[in-house]
Design a protein around this motif. Structure first.
Motif, PDB file in Angstrom:
ATOM      1  N   GLU A   1       0.884   5.228 -10.491  1.00  0.00           N
ATOM      2  CA  GLU A   1       0.530   4.182  -9.526  1.00  0.00           C
ATOM      3  C   GLU A   1       0.036   4.853  -8.249  1.00  0.00           C
ATOM      4  OE1 GLU A   1       3.630   1.374  -8.834  1.00  0.00           O
ATOM      5  OE2 GLU A   1       3.780   0.840 -10.950  1.00  0.00           O
ATOM      6  N   TYR A   2      -1.089   4.387  -7.744  1.00  0.00           N
ATOM      7  CA  TYR A   2      -1.716   4.923  -6.540  1.00  0.00           C
ATOM      8  C   TYR A   2      -1.859   3.773  -5.550  1.00  0.00           C
ATOM      9  CZ  TYR A   2      -5.277   7.460  -3.760  1.00  0.00           C
ATOM     10  OH  TYR A   2      -5.981   8.087  -2.771  1.00  0.00           O
ATOM     11  N   ARG A   3      -1.292   3.960  -4.369  1.00  0.00           N
ATOM     12  CA  ARG A   3      -1.445   2.966  -3.305  1.00  0.00           C
ATOM     13  C   ARG A   3      -2.207   3.619  -2.159  1.00  0.00           C
ATOM     14  NH1 ARG A   3       3.302   1.764  -5.710  1.00  0.00           N
ATOM     15  NH2 ARG A   3       3.752  -0.440  -6.062  1.00  0.00           N
ATOM     16  N   ASP A   4      -3.289   2.978  -1.754  1.00  0.00           N
ATOM     17  CA  ASP A   4      -4.071   3.512  -0.629  1.00  0.00           C
ATOM     18  C   ASP A   4      -3.566   2.969   0.700  1.00  0.00           C
ATOM     19  OD1 ASP A   4      -5.032   0.932  -0.958  1.00  0.00           O
ATOM     20  OD2 ASP A   4      -7.130   1.487  -0.740  1.00  0.00           O
ATOM     21  N   GLY A   5      -2.415   2.368   0.693  1.00  0.00           N
ATOM     22  CA  GLY A   5      -1.707   1.891   1.870  1.00  0.00           C
ATOM     23  C   GLY A   5      -0.329   1.444   1.431  1.00  0.00           C
ATOM     24  N   PRO A   6       0.623   1.407   2.331  1.00  0.00           N
ATOM     25  CA  PRO A   6       2.003   1.121   1.929  1.00  0.00           C
ATOM     26  C   PRO A   6       2.227  -0.271   1.364  1.00  0.00           C
ATOM     27  CG  PRO A   6       1.807   1.150   4.306  1.00  0.00           C
ATOM     28  CD  PRO A   6       0.500   1.637   3.766  1.00  0.00           C
ATOM     29  N   SER A   7       1.373  -1.217   1.708  1.00  0.00           N
ATOM     30  CA  SER A   7       1.568  -2.599   1.258  1.00  0.00           C
ATOM     31  C   SER A   7       0.471  -3.079   0.319  1.00  0.00           C
ATOM     32  CB  SER A   7       1.634  -3.531   2.474  1.00  0.00           C
ATOM     33  OG  SER A   7       2.692  -3.154   3.322  1.00  0.00           O
ATOM     34  N   THR A   8      -0.353  -2.175  -0.148  1.00  0.00           N
ATOM     35  CA  THR A   8      -1.464  -2.573  -1.006  1.00  0.00           C
ATOM     36  C   THR A   8      -1.022  -2.669  -2.463  1.00  0.00           C
ATOM     37  OG1 THR A   8      -2.206  -0.300  -1.333  1.00  0.00           O
ATOM     38  CG2 THR A   8      -3.179  -1.507   0.517  1.00  0.00           C
ATOM     39  N   THR A   9      -1.763  -3.414  -3.228  1.00  0.00           N
ATOM     40  CA  THR A   9      -1.537  -3.489  -4.658  1.00  0.00           C
ATOM     41  C   THR A   9      -1.900  -2.137  -5.267  1.00  0.00           C
ATOM     42  OG1 THR A   9      -2.083  -5.827  -4.640  1.00  0.00           O
ATOM     43  CG2 THR A   9      -2.197  -4.704  -6.776  1.00  0.00           C
ATOM     44  N   PRO A  10      -1.041  -1.585  -6.114  1.00  0.00           N
ATOM     45  CA  PRO A  10      -1.350  -0.248  -6.654  1.00  0.00           C
ATOM     46  C   PRO A  10      -2.490  -0.277  -7.658  1.00  0.00           C
ATOM     47  CG  PRO A  10       0.623  -1.118  -7.696  1.00  0.00           C
ATOM     48  CD  PRO A  10       0.234  -2.096  -6.612  1.00  0.00           C
ATOM     49  N   TRP A  11      -3.194   0.840  -7.699  1.00  0.00           N
ATOM     50  CA  TRP A  11      -4.125   1.099  -8.785  1.00  0.00           C
ATOM     51  C   TRP A  11      -3.265   1.737  -9.867  1.00  0.00           C
ATOM     52  CZ3 TRP A  11      -7.510   4.450  -5.070  1.00  0.00           C
ATOM     53  CH2 TRP A  11      -8.068   3.643  -4.087  1.00  0.00           C
ATOM     54  N   ILE A  12      -3.293   1.209 -11.074  1.00  0.00           N
ATOM     55  CA  ILE A  12      -2.378   1.672 -12.112  1.00  0.00           C
ATOM     56  C   ILE A  12      -3.134   2.344 -13.243  1.00  0.00           C
ATOM     57  CG2 ILE A  12      -0.625   0.971 -13.791  1.00  0.00           C
ATOM     58  CD1 ILE A  12       0.100  -1.314 -11.859  1.00  0.00           C
ATOM     59  N   GLY A  13      -2.641   3.510 -13.622  1.00  0.00           N
ATOM     60  CA  GLY A  13      -3.213   4.271 -14.729  1.00  0.00           C
ATOM     61  C   GLY A  13      -4.523   4.932 -14.363  1.00  0.00           C
ATOM     62  N   HIS A  14      -4.981   5.791 -15.246  1.00  0.00           N
ATOM     63  CA  HIS A  14      -6.213   6.538 -14.977  1.00  0.00           C
ATOM     64  C   HIS A  14      -7.400   5.629 -14.690  1.00  0.00           C
ATOM     65  CE1 HIS A  14      -4.650  10.405 -17.120  1.00  0.00           C
ATOM     66  NE2 HIS A  14      -4.231  10.318 -15.885  1.00  0.00           N
ATOM     67  N   ASP A  15      -7.579   4.589 -15.487  1.00  0.00           N
ATOM     68  CA  ASP A  15      -8.733   3.703 -15.284  1.00  0.00           C
ATOM     69  C   ASP A  15      -8.659   2.993 -13.942  1.00  0.00           C
ATOM     70  OD1 ASP A  15      -9.752   4.450 -17.738  1.00  0.00           O
ATOM     71  OD2 ASP A  15      -9.053   2.648 -18.785  1.00  0.00           O
ATOM     72  N   GLY A  16      -7.482   2.494 -13.583  1.00  0.00           N
ATOM     73  CA  GLY A  16      -7.316   1.807 -12.300  1.00  0.00           C
ATOM     74  C   GLY A  16      -7.504   2.739 -11.118  1.00  0.00           C
ATOM     75  N   ILE A  17      -6.960   3.938 -11.233  1.00  0.00           N
ATOM     76  CA  ILE A  17      -7.089   4.912 -10.145  1.00  0.00           C
ATOM     77  C   ILE A  17      -8.544   5.334  -9.987  1.00  0.00           C
ATOM     78  CG2 ILE A  17      -6.480   7.249  -9.406  1.00  0.00           C
ATOM     79  CD1 ILE A  17      -3.669   6.692 -10.702  1.00  0.00           C
TER      80      ILE A  17
ATOM     81  N   PHE B   1       1.813   7.734  -5.896  1.00  0.00           N
ATOM     82  CA  PHE B   1       1.211   8.257  -4.669  1.00  0.00           C
ATOM     83  C   PHE B   1       1.036   7.075  -3.721  1.00  0.00           C
ATOM     84  CE2 PHE B   1      -2.549   8.738  -2.049  1.00  0.00           C
ATOM     85  CZ  PHE B   1      -2.416  10.008  -1.520  1.00  0.00           C
ATOM     86  N   THR B   2       1.481   7.257  -2.484  1.00  0.00           N
ATOM     87  CA  THR B   2       1.250   6.251  -1.452  1.00  0.00           C
ATOM     88  C   THR B   2       0.776   6.960  -0.195  1.00  0.00           C
ATOM     89  OG1 THR B   2       3.000   4.825  -2.313  1.00  0.00           O
ATOM     90  CG2 THR B   2       2.252   4.381  -0.071  1.00  0.00           C
ATOM     91  N   ASP B   3      -0.313   6.484   0.368  1.00  0.00           N
ATOM     92  CA  ASP B   3      -0.855   7.019   1.617  1.00  0.00           C
ATOM     93  C   ASP B   3      -0.525   6.046   2.745  1.00  0.00           C
ATOM     94  OD1 ASP B   3      -2.251   8.306   3.619  1.00  0.00           O
ATOM     95  OD2 ASP B   3      -4.231   7.897   2.781  1.00  0.00           O
ATOM     96  N   TRP B   4       0.384   6.449   3.603  1.00  0.00           N
ATOM     97  CA  TRP B   4       0.700   5.691   4.817  1.00  0.00           C
ATOM     98  C   TRP B   4      -0.219   6.261   5.887  1.00  0.00           C
ATOM     99  CZ3 TRP B   4       5.225   2.465   5.374  1.00  0.00           C
ATOM    100  CH2 TRP B   4       5.976   2.350   4.203  1.00  0.00           C
ATOM    101  N   PHE B   5      -1.109   5.449   6.443  1.00  0.00           N
ATOM    102  CA  PHE B   5      -2.044   5.980   7.436  1.00  0.00           C
ATOM    103  C   PHE B   5      -2.123   5.054   8.641  1.00  0.00           C
ATOM    104  CE2 PHE B   5      -4.575   3.293   4.698  1.00  0.00           C
ATOM    105  CZ  PHE B   5      -5.388   2.612   5.579  1.00  0.00           C
ATOM    106  N   VAL B   6      -2.398   5.669   9.777  1.00  0.00           N
ATOM    107  CA  VAL B   6      -2.597   4.933  11.020  1.00  0.00           C
ATOM    108  C   VAL B   6      -3.745   5.581  11.767  1.00  0.00           C
ATOM    109  CG1 VAL B   6      -0.202   4.170  11.249  1.00  0.00           C
ATOM    110  CG2 VAL B   6      -0.918   6.314  12.316  1.00  0.00           C
ATOM    111  N   THR B   7      -4.369   4.803  12.622  1.00  0.00           N
ATOM    112  CA  THR B   7      -5.377   5.322  13.528  1.00  0.00           C
ATOM    113  C   THR B   7      -4.646   5.730  14.800  1.00  0.00           C
ATOM    114  OG1 THR B   7      -7.006   3.815  12.617  1.00  0.00           O
ATOM    115  CG2 THR B   7      -7.528   4.817  14.734  1.00  0.00           C
ATOM    116  N   PRO B   8      -4.729   6.999  15.192  1.00  0.00           N
ATOM    117  CA  PRO B   8      -3.989   7.410  16.377  1.00  0.00           C
ATOM    118  C   PRO B   8      -4.509   6.742  17.639  1.00  0.00           C
ATOM    119  CG  PRO B   8      -5.260   9.248  15.478  1.00  0.00           C
ATOM    120  CD  PRO B   8      -5.480   8.080  14.580  1.00  0.00           C
TER     121      PRO B   8
END
Length: 132
Positions: free
Chosen positions: A39-55, A118-125
């Motif tokens: 599972e890949y999340r491009d933000g902490p609250s986003t719906t994950p991309w699941i599996g190779h095809d989803g990612i 994988f989860t990417d928590w990101f902010v704009t400084p």
């Protein structure tokens, strides 16, 4: 269970391969980072991309072109199979103005060194210098 040295080495190797995949956007490079059911999340609250095809679909659907960004990082912590990477992503050639993001990446490593999540928590400084 991973010992601290092995986990740190695996995390550093993984993030190096992640940056390479980001540079190439090559499906094989991307796929090699993740377990088949990851599972890949491009933000902490986003719906994950699941599996190779989803990612692959999610990654390539919002890919960055090579040479348009830079990324600095450090391994901040490891605990068992969890690694925390602190990074800064810069887009200096943005058409409007330079963009930067502070990243905190949380990665769960499988026994083979691929990520199962994988989860990417990101902010704009805050670049104004003011506190809020």
């Amino acid at each position: 269970m991973w010992d601290r040295e092995t986990a740190a080495a695996a995390a550093n190797e993984w993030i190096g391969r992640y940056v390479r995949a980001w540079q190439t956007n090559d499906p094989d490079d991307i796929r090699s980072l993740f377990t088949p059911d990851a599972e890949y999340r491009d933000g902490p609250s986003t719906t994950p991309w699941i599996g190779h095809d989803g990612i692959l679909a999610g990654w390539l659907g919002q890919k960055d072109d090579p040479g348009t960004w830079s990324f600095e990082y450090e391994l901040t912590a490891v605990d068992g199979d969890i690694a925390i990477i602190r990074g800064r992503t810069s887009y200096p050639s943005s058409t409007t103005k330079s963009r930067q993001y502070d990243n905190l990446m949380v990665i769960r490593l499988a026994d083979d060194g691929r990520a199962s999540s994988f989860t990417d928590w990101f902010v704009t400084p805050d670049t104004t210098g003011t506190e809020g």
